[in-house]
Design an enzyme around this catalytic site. Sequence first.
Site, PDB file in Angstrom:
ATOM      1  N   ARG A 231      13.322 -20.378 -16.655  1.00  7.73           N
ATOM      2  CA  ARG A 231      13.538 -20.037 -15.244  1.00  7.73           C
ATOM      3  C   ARG A 231      12.183 -19.775 -14.585  1.00  7.73           C
ATOM      4  NH1 ARG A 231      17.841 -21.962 -15.230  1.00  7.73           N
ATOM      5  NH2 ARG A 231      19.839 -21.004 -14.727  1.00  7.73           N
ATOM      6  N   HIS A 279      14.048 -28.962 -11.458  1.00  5.56           N
ATOM      7  CA  HIS A 279      15.081 -28.169 -12.148  1.00  5.56           C
ATOM      8  C   HIS A 279      16.198 -29.109 -12.627  1.00  5.56           C
ATOM      9  CE1 HIS A 279      17.160 -24.004 -12.488  1.00  5.56           C
ATOM     10  NE2 HIS A 279      17.683 -24.850 -13.367  1.00  5.56           N
TER      11      HIS A 279
END
Length: 316
Positions: A231, A279
């Site tokens: 993340r 992502h």
Amino acid sequence: MTLLVITTSDRGTEFAEAARHHAAGLDVRLWPDVGNPADIHAALAWLPPKGVLAMLPNLKLMVSVGAGVDHLLSDPGLPDVPLVRYVDPDLTGRMAEYVGLQVLFHQRRMAEFIELQRQSRWEYLPEPAANEVRVGIMGLGVMGRAAIDVLRPFGFQLRGWSRTPKAIDGVACFAGTGDLDTFLAETDILVCLLPATPDTRGLLDARLLAGLSRTGRSARLPGPVLINAGRGSLQVEADILGALNEQTLYAASLDVFEVEPLPQASPLWRHPRVVVTPHNAAESTADAIARYFIRQVRDMAEGRPLENLVDRSRGY
Ligand code: NDP
Ligand code: OXD
């Protein structure tokens, strides 16, 4: 039984249609067309607006579209009902592909070869063999273990770091903050597959990067490499750029960012030894996600134990 798909991403319609396909006979609604909030029993969520789940008084189950649940746990009004995260071979296989691709890319110095090609230059660069390179995986959960399995056949020297101790065949395992410096000092390519929790926030900073491969650095790899598909909140982007520019870090592959989408002004877009992806290290299909969601809903309805429940006290 009535189900709700809640997302602020542009995949909502896709998720809802796939859920209807797999949920024969069930009413599947797509936020913001909730109807009567009291009808909703289970929700499939990805980046939901804060407070929406708290408005569903009969909610019994929340399923995260992602393996990571930080997008849900950051909602202070999140209802106190079971939260299941997404674990599926479709997601895991894609992450294994991403990690294999990025590790081999940097071990074979591809960023430099691409630059040489742009300049029409026929030049050799010394490259280490896989068995000369130590790959350290942060996070030995579902994703970390899949990364190990994909890297093992190449002969990389494998290390792993997790919160609690592990024993994995052929992998030197380290655990907790007490082992972190030793783990880093023996790592040439660092692969971060950790969840975003209060404990991991800002972990990938200048101090950590300066601790990489201090001992026995591979002679043919110009410096350590960072790969982060965990993340963005784990990484301090200014420190990563500083380390790249000072050559404490040779190269990086980043799939996740402090702010997503990565702002146009970020120098990471243009750095010659940084690979930026949006992502999508592991972007699962709506079909696989919906199938998983409906399986959890049926397990709950029929009183079977739920899989992959999130432990809120750990944050993952
Ligand atoms: P798991 O819960 O299976 O594994 C998490 C691992 O992280 C565990 O080994 C855990 O240790 C370790 N960990 C957690 N906190 C700490 C800590 N403070 N210090 C050291 N180790 C810690 O998760 P997954 O493997 O399924 O997924 C990991 C993350 O990958 C997700 O949370 C998500 O953020 C990210 N992800 C990103 C995707 C992308 O497309 N970029 C796609 C899918 C996932 P222990 O084993 O001791 O509990
Ligand atoms: C996930 C993700 O957590 O896609 O699964 O990032």
